[in-house]
Design a protein around this motif. Structure first.
Motif, mmCIF file in Angstrom:
data_model
loop_
_atom_site.group_PDB
_atom_site.id
_atom_site.type_symbol
_atom_site.label_atom_id
_atom_site.label_comp_id
_atom_site.label_asym_id
_atom_site.label_seq_id
_atom_site.Cartn_x
_atom_site.Cartn_y
_atom_site.Cartn_z
ATOM 1 N N ILE A 49 0.836 -1.202 0.000
ATOM 2 C CA ILE A 49 0.000 0.000 0.000
ATOM 3 C C ILE A 49 0.869 1.249 0.000
ATOM 4 O O ILE A 49 0.625 2.197 -0.759
ATOM 5 C CB ILE A 49 -0.946 -0.015 1.214
ATOM 6 C CG1 ILE A 49 -2.012 -1.100 1.042
ATOM 7 C CG2 ILE A 49 -1.605 1.344 1.413
ATOM 8 C CD1 ILE A 49 -2.858 -1.339 2.275
ATOM 9 N N TYR A 50 1.898 1.264 0.836
ATOM 10 C CA TYR A 50 2.771 2.430 0.878
ATOM 11 C C TYR A 50 3.468 2.652 -0.464
ATOM 12 O O TYR A 50 3.593 3.790 -0.942
ATOM 13 C CB TYR A 50 3.815 2.295 1.993
ATOM 14 C CG TYR A 50 4.876 3.353 1.885
ATOM 15 C CD1 TYR A 50 4.560 4.685 2.135
ATOM 16 C CD2 TYR A 50 6.161 3.049 1.467
ATOM 17 C CE1 TYR A 50 5.507 5.672 1.993
ATOM 18 C CE2 TYR A 50 7.109 4.031 1.327
ATOM 19 C CZ TYR A 50 6.785 5.341 1.588
ATOM 20 O OH TYR A 50 7.715 6.329 1.427
ATOM 21 N N ALA A 51 3.937 1.573 -1.112
ATOM 22 C CA ALA A 51 4.630 1.718 -2.392
ATOM 23 C C ALA A 51 3.722 2.328 -3.449
ATOM 24 O O ALA A 51 4.154 3.166 -4.247
ATOM 25 C CB ALA A 51 5.156 0.355 -2.857
ATOM 26 N N TRP A 52 2.448 1.913 -3.473
ATOM 27 C CA TRP A 52 1.507 2.489 -4.432
ATOM 28 C C TRP A 52 1.276 3.973 -4.158
ATOM 29 O O TRP A 52 1.288 4.797 -5.080
ATOM 30 C CB TRP A 52 0.177 1.732 -4.385
ATOM 31 C CG TRP A 52 0.132 0.543 -5.291
ATOM 32 C CD1 TRP A 52 0.332 -0.758 -4.960
ATOM 33 C CD2 TRP A 52 -0.113 0.555 -6.701
ATOM 34 N NE1 TRP A 52 0.227 -1.565 -6.073
ATOM 35 C CE2 TRP A 52 -0.055 -0.787 -7.149
ATOM 36 C CE3 TRP A 52 -0.383 1.565 -7.624
ATOM 37 C CZ2 TRP A 52 -0.248 -1.132 -8.484
ATOM 38 C CZ3 TRP A 52 -0.588 1.216 -8.959
ATOM 39 C CH2 TRP A 52 -0.521 -0.114 -9.375
ATOM 40 N N ILE A 53 1.072 4.325 -2.890
ATOM 41 C CA ILE A 53 0.861 5.734 -2.547
ATOM 42 C C ILE A 53 2.079 6.561 -2.919
ATOM 43 O O ILE A 53 1.977 7.653 -3.497
ATOM 44 C CB ILE A 53 0.531 5.870 -1.046
ATOM 45 C CG1 ILE A 53 -0.856 5.277 -0.758
ATOM 46 C CG2 ILE A 53 0.589 7.326 -0.594
ATOM 47 C CD1 ILE A 53 -1.222 5.238 0.710
ATOM 48 N N ASN A 54 3.271 6.067 -2.617
ATOM 49 C CA ASN A 54 4.504 6.798 -2.913
ATOM 50 C C ASN A 54 4.710 7.008 -4.407
ATOM 51 O O ASN A 54 5.314 7.999 -4.830
ATOM 52 C CB ASN A 54 5.690 6.039 -2.323
ATOM 53 C CG ASN A 54 7.004 6.778 -2.483
ATOM 54 O OD1 ASN A 54 7.246 7.795 -1.846
ATOM 55 N ND2 ASN A 54 7.855 6.276 -3.366
ATOM 56 N N SER A 55 4.213 6.074 -5.231
ATOM 57 C CA SER A 55 4.391 6.195 -6.679
ATOM 58 C C SER A 55 3.560 7.322 -7.273
ATOM 59 O O SER A 55 3.692 7.637 -8.462
ATOM 60 C CB SER A 55 4.018 4.879 -7.375
ATOM 61 O OG SER A 55 2.616 4.649 -7.326
#
Length: 391
Positions: A148-154
């Motif tokens: 979830i964090y990786a998607w938000i950061n992208s």
């Protein structure tokens, strides 16, 4: 292998799990408008802005620096508001700052108002980004938090990629582009207001000395050192790559296409969680440090061919977004009791480095030249592999 975030409730708050898809989409969108548009797109429209206001290089440097100043000040405010009140408040304030700042830029009648807009827009990701670590840790399942964090950061990559085609469409009408960005930021802020969960009741009041005590954690020293150096290195690329391309080709369209490739490659940062799950945080970090270093160091060598320019942009765009995700995961792994405090300070150091990097580069270019500066910065980035995360 990296450890998943625990599902315990940090800082004495009740955990209330929420629907991850809506939360992830809303978070990605607000990162896109605050980071990808409000903070990083000033340089994309700089030639047209400079012409309209007849700005000299010193004035341009000062105005651009206000974006970093706004971010640095807002980072602490966002982390503090998230800890004392709830993450939802600073996230929404960040969206309001992005919409307001970009509208001011689009309507600016003189350089002073333009500078004000740049400052407010630059502050927006500092308010909205660190608190998402609290939202993720407290409201999502532990097994899904890295993804979830990786998607938000992208979202940064999505924002940068969106700006390029709009810049091509707008042409010299840079005001239209900024007002469009402001309207989009307003819609995204309303979306987050509806999608973000409210935090559970506070069981123990946070201690006033907590932030200082947590930031003295010995395991965080390599994280903080690497974050500062990474910010300095990547600022060289963000600041001087387009200028180098413009100088050597004299083609504005090439620089916009370069920007689009950079942003589209950054979208791949959404897969950072999967990379960490397969390789572990330490090995993924070392590999990405080398990839970003390669992109920075080889740009002067590849710039003679269009494909070489795009290879460098793609490697840097993907590597930068994934690396920032890894820094976020690394910080949340260490600062379990107050995620937004450690997370906010980590990204404060990255931005501090991004503020110092262009200044040092400006002094180094007359002595070394731009190609040597890029090579030195790239090699230094590769050297960050000697400071990997440790479980």
């Amino acid at each position: 292998m990296t450890k998943h975030f625990t599902s315990s409730s940090p800082a004495g708050y009740d955990v209330q799990l929420t629907r991850p898809r809506n939360l992830t989409a809303a978070g990605l969108a607000i990162v896109a408008v605050t980071y990808g548009l409000a903070r990083y797109c000033f340089g994309l429209f700089l030639p047209e802005i400079r012409r309209e206001f007849a700005l000299g290089p010193e004035t341009i440097g000062l105005i651009a620096g206000l974006s970093y100043a706004g971010y640095l000040m807002a980072t602490f405010a966002g982390s503090w508001l998230s800890t004392v009140f709830e993450p939802r408040l600073p996230i929404l304030l960040g969206g309001v700052a992005a919409a307001t700042g970009m509208a001011v830029i689009g309507l600016a009648p003189d350089p002073w108002i333009l500078a004000l807009g740049v400052f407010v827009a630059g502050a927006s990701p500092g308010l909205s980004y660190p608190p998402f670590s609290d939202v993720i840790v407290r409201h999502t399942e532990a097994s899904r938090q890295n993804t979830i964090y990786a998607w938000i950061n992208s979202g940064t990559g999505f924002g940068v990629a969106f700006a390029g085609p709009l810049a091509l469409y707008a042409g010299a009408d840079w005001r239209f582009a900024w007002l469009t960005f402001a309207a989009l930021a307003t819609a995204v802020t309303v979306w987050n207001m509806l999608a973000l969960p409210r935090r559970g009741p506070l069981r123990t009041a946070p201690s006033g000395t907590r932030p200082v005590r947590f930031l003295l954690e010995p395991r965080a020293r390599p994280l903080f050192a690497a974050a500062l150096v990474f910010g300095m290195i990547t600022a060289v690329y963000w600041t001087y790559a387009v200028e180098l391309l413009w100088t050597l080709t004299g083609n504005a369209q090439d620089s916009i296409l370069f920007w689009i490739v950079l942003g589209m490659a950054g979208v791949t940062g959404c897969f950072a969680g999967g990379l960490v799950g397969r390789w572990g945080l330490d090995r993924t970090y070392c590999a990405l440090a080398v990839i970003v270093g390669f992109a920075v160091a080889t740009l002067p060598l590849l710039i003679g061919t269009r494909i070489g320019i795009y290879v460098s942009a793609a490697c840097f765009g993907a590597g930068f977004i994934v690396m920032t995700a890894l820094f976020g995961m690394w910080s949340m792994q260490i600062f379990r009791q107050a995620p937004s405090i450690g997370f906010g300070f980590t990204f404060f150091l990255i931005s501090l480095g991004q503020g110092v990097g262009p200044v040092l580069g400006g002094f180094a270019i007359p002595v070394l030249g731009q190609p040597a500066l890029f090579v030195a910065a790239g090699l230094l980035c590769c050297g960050l592999a000697v400071l990997p995360p440790r479980d």
